[in-house]
Motif scaffolding. Structure first.
Motif, PDB file in Angstrom:
ATOM      1  N   GLY A 148      22.586  51.350  47.992  1.00 54.24           N
ATOM      2  CA  GLY A 148      22.627  52.636  47.303  1.00 54.24           C
ATOM      3  C   GLY A 148      23.916  52.717  46.499  1.00 54.24           C
ATOM      4  N   ALA A 149      23.811  53.196  45.284  1.00 51.26           N
ATOM      5  CA  ALA A 149      25.031  53.326  44.473  1.00 51.26           C
ATOM      6  C   ALA A 149      24.783  54.325  43.361  1.00 51.26           C
ATOM      7  CB  ALA A 149      25.417  51.972  43.877  1.00 51.26           C
ATOM      8  N   VAL A 150      25.848  54.988  42.952  1.00 51.53           N
ATOM      9  CA  VAL A 150      25.716  55.872  41.792  1.00 51.53           C
ATOM     10  C   VAL A 150      25.687  54.995  40.548  1.00 51.53           C
ATOM     11  CG1 VAL A 150      26.833  57.883  42.805  1.00 51.53           C
ATOM     12  CG2 VAL A 150      28.226  56.108  41.711  1.00 51.53           C
ATOM     13  N   GLN A 151      25.324  55.601  39.432  1.00 52.24           N
ATOM     14  CA  GLN A 151      25.218  54.792  38.229  1.00 52.24           C
ATOM     15  C   GLN A 151      26.561  54.199  37.817  1.00 52.24           C
ATOM     16  OE1 GLN A 151      24.026  56.413  34.330  1.00 52.24           O
ATOM     17  NE2 GLN A 151      25.171  54.581  33.744  1.00 52.24           N
ATOM     18  N   GLY A 152      26.542  52.953  37.487  1.00 51.44           N
ATOM     19  CA  GLY A 152      27.759  52.284  37.063  1.00 51.44           C
ATOM     20  C   GLY A 152      28.075  51.125  37.987  1.00 51.44           C
ATOM     21  N   THR A 153      29.307  50.690  37.926  1.00 55.08           N
ATOM     22  CA  THR A 153      29.679  49.487  38.660  1.00 55.08           C
ATOM     23  C   THR A 153      31.023  49.679  39.355  1.00 55.08           C
ATOM     24  OG1 THR A 153      28.544  48.186  36.967  1.00 55.08           O
ATOM     25  CG2 THR A 153      30.089  46.998  38.389  1.00 55.08           C
ATOM     26  N   THR A 154      31.096  49.173  40.582  1.00 59.81           N
ATOM     27  CA  THR A 154      32.384  49.136  41.270  1.00 59.81           C
ATOM     28  C   THR A 154      32.661  47.696  41.662  1.00 59.81           C
ATOM     29  OG1 THR A 154      32.168  51.378  42.121  1.00 59.81           O
ATOM     30  CG2 THR A 154      33.696  49.923  43.279  1.00 59.81           C
ATOM     31  N   VAL A 155      33.808  47.199  41.252  1.00 60.81           N
ATOM     32  CA  VAL A 155      34.186  45.829  41.602  1.00 60.81           C
ATOM     33  C   VAL A 155      35.423  45.892  42.487  1.00 60.81           C
ATOM     34  CG1 VAL A 155      34.874  43.573  40.711  1.00 60.81           C
ATOM     35  CG2 VAL A 155      33.308  45.003  39.386  1.00 60.81           C
ATOM     36  N   LYS A 156      35.297  45.279  43.667  1.00 62.80           N
ATOM     37  CA  LYS A 156      36.452  45.257  44.576  1.00 62.80           C
ATOM     38  C   LYS A 156      36.936  43.825  44.728  1.00 62.80           C
ATOM     39  CE  LYS A 156      34.861  49.026  47.385  1.00 62.80           C
ATOM     40  NZ  LYS A 156      34.703  49.668  48.669  1.00 62.80           N
ATOM     41  N   VAL A 157      38.208  43.625  44.505  1.00 68.13           N
ATOM     42  CA  VAL A 157      38.790  42.294  44.658  1.00 68.13           C
ATOM     43  C   VAL A 157      39.820  42.371  45.781  1.00 68.13           C
ATOM     44  CG1 VAL A 157      40.101  40.472  43.523  1.00 68.13           C
ATOM     45  CG2 VAL A 157      38.475  41.856  42.203  1.00 68.13           C
ATOM     46  N   ARG A 158      39.476  41.719  46.910  1.00 67.08           N
ATOM     47  CA  ARG A 158      40.400  41.767  48.054  1.00 67.08           C
ATOM     48  C   ARG A 158      41.085  40.426  48.227  1.00 67.08           C
ATOM     49  NH1 ARG A 158      36.062  44.027  50.342  1.00 67.08           N
ATOM     50  NH2 ARG A 158      36.086  46.281  50.598  1.00 67.08           N
ATOM     51  N   ASP A 159      42.290  40.491  48.738  1.00 66.76           N
ATOM     52  CA  ASP A 159      43.037  39.287  49.135  1.00 66.76           C
ATOM     53  C   ASP A 159      43.078  38.232  48.021  1.00 66.76           C
ATOM     54  OD1 ASP A 159      43.240  40.537  51.583  1.00 66.76           O
ATOM     55  OD2 ASP A 159      41.332  39.684  52.262  1.00 66.76           O
ATOM     56  N   LEU A 160      43.532  38.665  46.896  1.00 70.17           N
ATOM     57  CA  LEU A 160      43.633  37.753  45.751  1.00 70.17           C
ATOM     58  C   LEU A 160      44.478  36.525  46.099  1.00 70.17           C
ATOM     59  CD1 LEU A 160      43.030  37.400  42.682  1.00 70.17           C
ATOM     60  CD2 LEU A 160      45.174  38.587  42.244  1.00 70.17           C
ATOM     61  N   PHE A 161      43.993  35.365  45.725  1.00 64.62           N
ATOM     62  CA  PHE A 161      44.672  34.076  45.960  1.00 64.62           C
ATOM     63  C   PHE A 161      44.805  33.698  47.431  1.00 64.62           C
ATOM     64  CE2 PHE A 161      47.016  35.218  41.801  1.00 64.62           C
ATOM     65  CZ  PHE A 161      46.037  34.616  41.030  1.00 64.62           C
ATOM     66  N   TYR A 162      43.957  34.306  48.299  1.00 66.96           N
ATOM     67  CA  TYR A 162      44.090  33.999  49.736  1.00 66.96           C
ATOM     68  C   TYR A 162      43.819  32.518  50.008  1.00 66.96           C
ATOM     69  CZ  TYR A 162      39.082  33.458  50.573  1.00 66.96           C
ATOM     70  OH  TYR A 162      37.798  32.980  50.581  1.00 66.96           O
ATOM     71  N   ASN A 163      42.987  31.915  49.132  1.00 61.99           N
ATOM     72  CA  ASN A 163      42.639  30.505  49.349  1.00 61.99           C
ATOM     73  C   ASN A 163      43.384  29.555  48.415  1.00 61.99           C
ATOM     74  OD1 ASN A 163      41.347  31.551  47.158  1.00 61.99           O
ATOM     75  ND2 ASN A 163      39.439  30.438  47.457  1.00 61.99           N
ATOM     76  N   THR A 164      44.318  30.102  47.655  1.00 64.52           N
ATOM     77  CA  THR A 164      45.142  29.238  46.790  1.00 64.52           C
ATOM     78  C   THR A 164      46.607  29.598  47.011  1.00 64.52           C
ATOM     79  OG1 THR A 164      44.829  30.844  45.028  1.00 64.52           O
ATOM     80  CG2 THR A 164      43.435  28.895  44.940  1.00 64.52           C
ATOM     81  N   PRO A 165      47.165  29.161  48.148  1.00 62.69           N
ATOM     82  CA  PRO A 165      48.522  29.575  48.529  1.00 62.69           C
ATOM     83  C   PRO A 165      49.572  29.281  47.457  1.00 62.69           C
ATOM     84  CG  PRO A 165      47.600  27.950  50.090  1.00 62.69           C
ATOM     85  CD  PRO A 165      46.538  28.263  49.109  1.00 62.69           C
ATOM     86  N   ALA A 166      49.350  28.213  46.694  1.00 62.10           N
ATOM     87  CA  ALA A 166      50.344  27.874  45.669  1.00 62.10           C
ATOM     88  C   ALA A 166      50.454  28.994  44.643  1.00 62.10           C
ATOM     89  CB  ALA A 166      49.961  26.571  44.989  1.00 62.10           C
ATOM     90  N   ARG A 167      49.296  29.545  44.256  1.00 58.04           N
ATOM     91  CA  ARG A 167      49.301  30.645  43.275  1.00 58.04           C
ATOM     92  C   ARG A 167      49.977  31.880  43.863  1.00 58.04           C
ATOM     93  NH1 ARG A 167      47.549  31.077  38.702  1.00 58.04           N
ATOM     94  NH2 ARG A 167      47.400  28.959  37.988  1.00 58.04           N
ATOM     95  N   LEU A 168      49.653  32.097  45.120  1.00 58.93           N
ATOM     96  CA  LEU A 168      50.201  33.268  45.784  1.00 58.93           C
ATOM     97  C   LEU A 168      51.727  33.233  45.733  1.00 58.93           C
ATOM     98  CD1 LEU A 168      48.945  35.662  47.241  1.00 58.93           C
ATOM     99  CD2 LEU A 168      49.165  34.426  49.391  1.00 58.93           C
ATOM    100  N   LYS A 169      52.251  32.041  45.910  1.00 60.60           N
ATOM    101  CA  LYS A 169      53.713  31.872  45.927  1.00 60.60           C
ATOM    102  C   LYS A 169      54.325  32.204  44.575  1.00 60.60           C
ATOM    103  CE  LYS A 169      54.330  28.281  49.124  1.00 60.60           C
ATOM    104  NZ  LYS A 169      54.248  26.832  49.017  1.00 60.60           N
ATOM    105  N   PHE A 170      53.544  32.004  43.527  1.00 58.17           N
ATOM    106  CA  PHE A 170      54.089  32.229  42.190  1.00 58.17           C
ATOM    107  C   PHE A 170      54.163  33.704  41.789  1.00 58.17           C
ATOM    108  CE2 PHE A 170      53.754  27.716  41.303  1.00 58.17           C
ATOM    109  CZ  PHE A 170      54.912  27.545  40.553  1.00 58.17           C
ATOM    110  N   LEU A 171      53.541  34.547  42.595  1.00 57.12           N
ATOM    111  CA  LEU A 171      53.593  35.967  42.242  1.00 57.12           C
ATOM    112  C   LEU A 171      55.020  36.479  42.392  1.00 57.12           C
ATOM    113  CD1 LEU A 171      50.346  37.517  43.738  1.00 57.12           C
ATOM    114  CD2 LEU A 171      50.813  36.640  41.451  1.00 57.12           C
ATOM    115  N   LYS A 172      55.331  37.464  41.536  1.00 60.51           N
ATOM    116  CA  LYS A 172      56.690  38.019  41.577  1.00 60.51           C
ATOM    117  C   LYS A 172      56.748  39.173  42.567  1.00 60.51           C
ATOM    118  CE  LYS A 172      58.228  35.740  37.806  1.00 60.51           C
ATOM    119  NZ  LYS A 172      57.459  35.824  36.582  1.00 60.51           N
ATOM    120  N   ARG A 173      57.886  39.798  42.619  1.00 62.97           N
ATOM    121  CA  ARG A 173      58.042  40.952  43.506  1.00 62.97           C
ATOM    122  C   ARG A 173      56.966  41.995  43.200  1.00 62.97           C
ATOM    123  NH1 ARG A 173      62.730  44.156  42.647  1.00 62.97           N
ATOM    124  NH2 ARG A 173      62.492  43.616  40.470  1.00 62.97           N
ATOM    125  N   ASP A 174      56.604  42.775  44.195  1.00 59.06           N
ATOM    126  CA  ASP A 174      55.601  43.831  43.999  1.00 59.06           C
ATOM    127  C   ASP A 174      55.927  44.702  42.788  1.00 59.06           C
ATOM    128  OD1 ASP A 174      54.221  42.958  46.126  1.00 59.06           O
ATOM    129  OD2 ASP A 174      54.179  44.892  47.177  1.00 59.06           O
TER     130      ASP A 174
END
Ligand code: ADP
Ligand code: MG
Length: 594
Positions: A148-174
């Protein structure tokens, strides 16, 4: 050493990468950081025709990025396809690449994001009772079902780069990652003022636009009301290139380029050509190392721009970069000129010569052109050109000048006048040019012509004759009656009434002669250009003695102009010595230590 490397290399065989690895590598190009995810999802929502878009991020997007829209939605049966690589509803053939009107076209974003995060898409296509949901983890669909959903789209992206630790390391401060997101969303709110866009970070609203289409209102939200209302509006259209947006007056500038933004056909691009063109327009107005603030939106025929040259589509390639360059420069320059304040004598530019008399060196710089620091302490004297009517939000008669009292003429070239706020020196030629120019522009379409008692016959060299002949319709429109009268010969039987008593021959010649020297293509001649040229030719010259009545009339006419401060070519018509400045110079107030 050499042998060891050689052995290793020889032992490598060419193999095709597993899908998962290939996806992750590809994702590296599109999804560099949380802000890139926000960009892709936001663009998808815009492409889907959404009117309201909500973006929520948690922990600078590392934990969650959620984008909801009320757009067209994705058909339930296509949802699993949407997350597949190279799956797009926006492009069907290579030829279409040059007709692209959507922001996306590669069908890569969702697949890429899905390969480096835990992705959930919930969507309901308009008109459907029930929607669908798909869950993806590290590039694999783990769940797909009706929902069930209202009209339109919702995209949820959780735990970005959880499976690519090298990328995660490259992120800067929050803080830095959040700033990237804020910057990005801000720019899109400016580009799409008719969409209501909301950004929330860790449950706190950061930005929310109404979607009423008022770009200045969005600017006020981003930069504060004060600054926003000082920005100059750019409206430009020439040769199929449309440019609009806002630029800062010279008094407002920055030490970096961060506030320079360009959108091309709705797409945010970082393009050095565009920035250079902008800087060129400000050249000599800003001190070295200072940058304007600007948001400019270019609209050009999609076939004249290649949008497929950069992984994150942050760059484009123009088919005719020179034309774009010229247009940007011209558009910005014009806006700057139209709003340029009355030039003032700036005390710091007075020079003392080594002879004992302190001479008055006419190093006159238009006030606004002398750099921000200086401009700030010169609010005296003149109408602030950047005041916006608080009620209507409209830009008022920016450049209005006060009623002036004539004092006289000096050097048969300048008119001296007094205003409530000091002394004005007016260049009679430039001022008259401006007056004639506005008169001609204002009477277009309902021109008043003066019939000549003795029609004039002019013979021109073939090249000039051709130019005149091509421009006969424009000449007619602005009040000339000219017709061909034999080979390379024309008969002039009427001229615009404002030139009554003037030499019609000169007016005609001004159209052809100046353009002969001009390299610009003839078909590009616009009416304004022709008018400006004629006015230049017909305006009273420097060195001409004017009667008191003539001086008086020129002042009155100039006061009535919409842009009295500059001639049609952008040069100042006047300089102003404010009462304050005079008092300082005579040591009546805050005497200078010289
Ligand atoms: P692209 O935008 O280049 O087509 P994406 O991977 O971003 O590729 O999206 C794939 C497809 O999924 C789109 O072509 C579109 O049909 C659909 N889609 C994605 N996001 C949305 C959305 N928010 N609303 C409607 N359709 C969407
Ligand atoms: Mg997309």
């Amino acid at each position: 050493m050499y042998n060891l490397w050689w052995d290793i290399i020889r032992s490598m065989k060419i193999t095709i990468l597993p899908d998962e690895v290939a996806s992750q590598i590809a994702a590296g190009e599109v999804v560099e950081r949380p802000a890139s995810v926000v960009k892709e999802l936001l663009e998808n929502a815009i492409d889907a025709g959404a009117e309201r878009i909500t973006i929520c991020v948690e922990e600078a997007g590392r934990k969650l990025i959620e984008v909801s829209d009320d757009g067209s939605g994705i058909p339930a049966e296509e949802l699993s396809l949407a997350v597949a690589r190279h799956a797009t509803s926006k492009l069907h053939s290579a030829e279409e690449l040059f007709q692209i009107r959507t922001l996306g076209f590669r069908g890569e974003a969702l697949a890429s994001i899905g390969s480096v995060s835990r992705l959930t898409i919930l969507s309901n296509q308009s008109g459907q009772k029930i929607g669908a949901r798909v869950d993806m983890e590290g590039g694999k669909i783990v769940r797909s079902e009706p929902a069930g959903a209202v009209q339109g789209t919702t995209v949820k992206v959780r735990d970005l780069f959880y499976n690519t630790p090298a990328r995660l390391k490259f992120l800067k401060r929050d803080q830095t990652e959040k700033q990237q997101i804020d910057n990005l969303v801000s720019r899109y709110t400016l580009a799409y003022p008719h969409l209501s866009i909301q950004l929330e970070e860790d449950g706190k609203p950061v930005l929310r636009t109404t979607g009423n289409g008022d770009r200045r209102e969005v600017l006020a939200q981003l930069y504060g009301v004060d600054l926003a209302r000082q920005l100059l509006e750019v409206i430009f259209e020439e040769d199929g290139i449309e440019i609009n947006g806002f630029i800062s007056p010279i008094s407002i500038n920055r030490s970096n380029r961060r506030d320079i933004t360009f959108f091309v056909n709705g797409r945010w691009v970082q393009d050095t050509t565009l920035v250079t063109a902008l800087m060129k327009a400000y050249q000599s107005f800003l001190m070295v190392g200072r940058y304007p603030l600007s948001v400019l939106f270019l609209h050009i025929d999609p076939k004249d721009v290649d949008v497929n040259v950069h992984p994150a589509k942050a760059e484009v390639r123009f088919r005719q970069p020179d034309e774009i360059f010229t247009s940007v420069q011209r558009a910005v320059r014009r806006a700057l000129m139209a709003y340029s304040p009355v030039p003032q004598l700036v005390p710091t530019f007075w020079r003392t010569h080594n002879d004992d008399a302190t001479r008055f060196e006419p190093s006159i710089e238009p006030a606004g052109l002398a750099g921000s620091e200086r401009l700030q302490d010169q609010s005296d004297g003149i109408t602030n050109p950047s005041e916006v009517d608080g009620q209507t939000g409209q830009l008022p008669h920016f450049s209005a000048i006060p009623i002036l009292r004539l004092i006289g003429q000096i050097g048969a070239t300048y008119i001296v006048a007094e205003g409530p706020d000091g002394l004005y020196l007016i260049d009679q030629h430039a001022a008259h040019e401006r007056v004639l120019y506005e008169k001609m522009l204002n009477t277009r379409g309902q021109v008043v012509s003066q019939t000549l008692l003795d029609p004039l016959v002019v013979q021109l060299p073939p090249q000039s004759a051709k130019i005149l002949q091509e421009n006969l319709p424009v000449m007619k429109k602005i009040g000339f009656q000219v017709e061909e009268f034999g080979i390379n010969t024309f008969r002039v039987s009427a001229i615009p009434a404002i030139f009554t008593g003037k030499d019609p021959h000169a007016a005609i010649r001004s159209v052809v002669e100046d353009f002969e020297e001009d390299e610009t293509p003839l078909q590009g001649l616009v009416e304004e250009k022709i008018i400006a040229r004629i006015c230049k030719r017909m305006a009273v010259k420097g060195g001409a003695v004017l009667s008191t009545d003539e001086q008086q009339a020129l002042l009155r006419d100039l006061e009535g102009c919409a842009a009295p401060r500059t001639c049609p070519h952008g040069r100042p018509t006047m300089i102003h010595l404010s009462v304050d400045l005079l008092e300082r110079q005579f040591g009546r107030r805050g005497a200078r230590s010289a």
